[in-house]
Design a protein around this motif. Structure first.
Motif, PDB file in Angstrom:
ATOM      1  N   VAL A 162      39.206  40.266  48.987  1.00  0.00           N
ATOM      2  CA  VAL A 162      38.917  40.231  47.549  1.00  0.00           C
ATOM      3  C   VAL A 162      39.756  39.159  46.866  1.00  0.00           C
ATOM      4  O   VAL A 162      39.256  38.369  46.055  1.00  0.00           O
ATOM      5  N   LEU A 163      41.037  39.111  47.201  1.00  0.00           N
ATOM      6  CA  LEU A 163      41.943  38.168  46.551  1.00  0.00           C
ATOM      7  C   LEU A 163      41.636  36.714  46.908  1.00  0.00           C
ATOM      8  O   LEU A 163      42.011  35.796  46.169  1.00  0.00           O
ATOM      9  N   SER A 164      40.973  36.507  48.046  1.00  0.00           N
ATOM     10  CA  SER A 164      40.631  35.136  48.450  1.00  0.00           C
ATOM     11  C   SER A 164      39.187  34.779  48.115  1.00  0.00           C
ATOM     12  O   SER A 164      38.749  33.666  48.416  1.00  0.00           O
ATOM     13  N   ALA A 165      38.445  35.703  47.501  1.00  0.00           N
ATOM     14  CA  ALA A 165      37.045  35.441  47.150  1.00  0.00           C
ATOM     15  C   ALA A 165      36.945  34.384  46.059  1.00  0.00           C
ATOM     16  O   ALA A 165      37.804  34.320  45.170  1.00  0.00           O
ATOM     17  N   PRO A 166      35.904  33.546  46.077  1.00  0.00           N
ATOM     18  CA  PRO A 166      35.780  32.491  45.060  1.00  0.00           C
ATOM     19  C   PRO A 166      35.677  33.052  43.646  1.00  0.00           C
ATOM     20  O   PRO A 166      36.209  32.463  42.703  1.00  0.00           O
ATOM     21  N   GLN A 167      35.021  34.208  43.474  1.00  0.00           N
ATOM     22  CA  GLN A 167      34.855  34.777  42.145  1.00  0.00           C
ATOM     23  C   GLN A 167      36.178  35.275  41.567  1.00  0.00           C
ATOM     24  O   GLN A 167      36.332  35.362  40.356  1.00  0.00           O
ATOM     25  N   TRP A 168      37.128  35.601  42.450  1.00  0.00           N
ATOM     26  CA  TRP A 168      38.418  36.069  41.957  1.00  0.00           C
ATOM     27  C   TRP A 168      39.174  34.949  41.239  1.00  0.00           C
ATOM     28  O   TRP A 168      39.748  35.142  40.179  1.00  0.00           O
ATOM     29  N   SER A 169      39.149  33.778  41.834  1.00  0.00           N
ATOM     30  CA  SER A 169      39.912  32.658  41.270  1.00  0.00           C
ATOM     31  C   SER A 169      39.283  32.099  40.004  1.00  0.00           C
ATOM     32  O   SER A 169      39.925  31.369  39.256  1.00  0.00           O
ATOM     33  N   THR A 170      38.021  32.429  39.739  1.00  0.00           N
ATOM     34  CA  THR A 170      37.355  31.911  38.538  1.00  0.00           C
ATOM     35  C   THR A 170      37.208  32.981  37.460  1.00  0.00           C
ATOM     36  O   THR A 170      36.472  32.787  36.501  1.00  0.00           O
ATOM     37  N   SER A 171      37.886  34.128  37.618  1.00  0.00           N
ATOM     38  CA  SER A 171      37.830  35.184  36.622  1.00  0.00           C
ATOM     39  C   SER A 171      39.201  35.365  35.984  1.00  0.00           C
ATOM     40  O   SER A 171      40.198  34.800  36.437  1.00  0.00           O
ATOM     41  N   LEU A 172      39.233  36.172  34.934  1.00  0.00           N
ATOM     42  CA  LEU A 172      40.454  36.399  34.180  1.00  0.00           C
ATOM     43  C   LEU A 172      40.990  37.795  34.442  1.00  0.00           C
ATOM     44  O   LEU A 172      40.256  38.686  34.859  1.00  0.00           O
ATOM     45  N   ALA A 173      42.262  37.985  34.149  1.00  0.00           N
ATOM     46  CA  ALA A 173      42.848  39.318  34.259  1.00  0.00           C
ATOM     47  C   ALA A 173      42.283  40.203  33.160  1.00  0.00           C
ATOM     48  O   ALA A 173      42.165  39.794  32.007  1.00  0.00           O
ATOM     49  N   ALA A 174      41.910  41.443  33.518  1.00  0.00           N
ATOM     50  CA  ALA A 174      41.371  42.402  32.554  1.00  0.00           C
ATOM     51  C   ALA A 174      42.473  43.376  32.164  1.00  0.00           C
ATOM     52  O   ALA A 174      43.050  44.053  33.016  1.00  0.00           O
ATOM     53  N   GLY A 175      42.748  43.449  30.871  1.00  0.00           N
ATOM     54  CA  GLY A 175      43.827  44.311  30.403  1.00  0.00           C
ATOM     55  C   GLY A 175      43.377  45.707  30.029  1.00  0.00           C
ATOM     56  O   GLY A 175      44.200  46.536  29.640  1.00  0.00           O
ATOM     57  N   THR A 176      42.089  45.992  30.115  1.00  0.00           N
ATOM     58  CA  THR A 176      41.586  47.301  29.706  1.00  0.00           C
ATOM     59  C   THR A 176      41.187  48.135  30.917  1.00  0.00           C
ATOM     60  O   THR A 176      41.088  47.626  32.027  1.00  0.00           O
ATOM     61  N   GLY A 177      40.962  49.421  30.672  1.00  0.00           N
ATOM     62  CA  GLY A 177      40.478  50.307  31.728  1.00  0.00           C
ATOM     63  C   GLY A 177      41.565  50.900  32.590  1.00  0.00           C
ATOM     64  O   GLY A 177      41.299  51.300  33.721  1.00  0.00           O
ATOM     65  N   ARG A 178      42.791  51.011  32.065  1.00  0.00           N
ATOM     66  CA  ARG A 178      43.888  51.519  32.881  1.00  0.00           C
ATOM     67  C   ARG A 178      43.650  52.968  33.314  1.00  0.00           C
ATOM     68  O   ARG A 178      43.913  53.322  34.465  1.00  0.00           O
ATOM     69  N   PHE A 179      43.144  53.795  32.406  1.00  0.00           N
ATOM     70  CA  PHE A 179      42.915  55.197  32.752  1.00  0.00           C
ATOM     71  C   PHE A 179      41.888  55.317  33.883  1.00  0.00           C
ATOM     72  O   PHE A 179      42.090  56.076  34.833  1.00  0.00           O
TER      73      PHE A 179
END
Length: 325
Positions: A162-179
């Protein structure tokens, strides 16, 4: 303002080579898991009394003509290959990956694979056939630890994929949905415990201890009427598995409310629901076929795939496709 040309995480650099290597190792880990599970299913774990060699050789004479030896030696050869792949990944991530913590995860994978091999070896060397003990509790304990170590290898490889997937490097960190992520992790841990109990069940011959489903006894009761260990370990495995399945369904339904998540988070959650249904059916089929070894092995393998799929969803829930403006 115009969107920045790259949305990559700081220090990350997408590499197709890393992704394909990791994905290939993950697929091979599935092959290894099936080989090991099938060996356990047919009771061939002690087809060879020595380790790391088999009858003192890497290519023991006649191993392809004996079903038990073929299963066990194929498992060992597949383990050697995953070892070589983990070494390759550690070197590749060291040379290419810019994120230190991801490189360390690749190093951890190598350590885990080596440790997993040692657990398998101790399971053989400490078996009562080698020690002369009047019980086999020690070897069974190492066999259960070996089974759970395989789950750890799959989850670590899933993380790297997952961490090496191309879509990972072109997306942003999501700060919501912790619960919801916390709920997903709790469900993941519940499933991991169910798999642990399943390993205890498999290595204690308890797969058919409760021959009815969903009832836990022939009289239709949902609670076992027996006080035998094998009955209750079987009951605990199926109960925790069902609770985990309910948790996955709730997690998947709630994931639709998080529109800012990367779509892979929801897609993997849906896949986890489908795999849960398949897992229940395979569990029922084990009873109907009196524990056919192929069905039992597929049930074990599907459990690992289910765990990895849920973990993938949780990882992707930390990412978002939202663009900065």
């Amino acid at each position: 303002m115009q969107n920045p040309p790259s949305q990559s995480s700081p220090g990350s650099q997408y590499s197709l080579l890393l992704f394909l290597l990791t994905l290939g190792a993950l697929v091979w880990a599935g092959v290894l898991l099936f080989a090991g599970g099938f060996t356990t299913s047919i009771g061939a774990g002690m087809a060879f009394l020595d380790w790391p060699l088999s009858n003192g050789s890497l290519n023991p004479e006649g191993w392809t003509d004996n079903a038990d030896q073929m299963a066990e030696h194929s498992h060992r050869l597949a383990g050697m290959i995953i070892g070589l792949l983990s070494i390759t990944l550690a070197i590749a991530y060291n040379r290419i990956e810019k994120r230190i913590w991801v490189r360390r995860l690749a190093y951890f994978l190598l350590f885990l694979v080596v440790f997993q091999g040692l657990l398998g070896g101790l399971r053989v060397r400490l078996d009562h056939l080698n020690t002369g003990s009047d019980h086999n509790l020690t070897a069974r304990s190492f066999a259960i630890a070996h089974a759970m170590g395989a789950q750890g290898v799959v989850l670590t490889l899933t993380s790297l994929a997952v961490l090496s997937a191309p879509q990972w490097s072109t997306s942003l960190a999501a700060g919501t949905g912790r619960f919801l992520r916390t709920f997903g992790i709790a469900t993941l841990l519940l499933l991991a415990v169910a798999i642990l109990i399943g390993a205890v069940m498999r290595h204690n011959g308890a797969a058919l201890a409760i021959p009815t489903f969903p009832a836990a006894s022939p009289d239709g009761s949902w609670i076992p009427s027996s006080d035998l260990f094998v009955v209750w370990v079987h009951f605990l495995h199926r109960t925790l598995g069902m609770l985990g399945g309910i948790g996955i369904l709730i997690y998947a339904l709630l994931s639709f409310s998080k529109k800012v998540w990367h779509p892979y988070a929801t897609q993997f959650a849906i896949a986890a629901v489908l795999l849960t249904c398949l897992q229940i059916w395979l569990g029922w089929l084990i009873l109907q076929t009196a524990r056919n070894p192929h069905v039992a092995t597929l049930h074990m393998l599907n459990g690992a795939v289910l765990l990895a799929t849920l973990w993938s969803s949780i990882l992707w829930s930390t990412r978002s496709r939202r663009q900065e403006s």
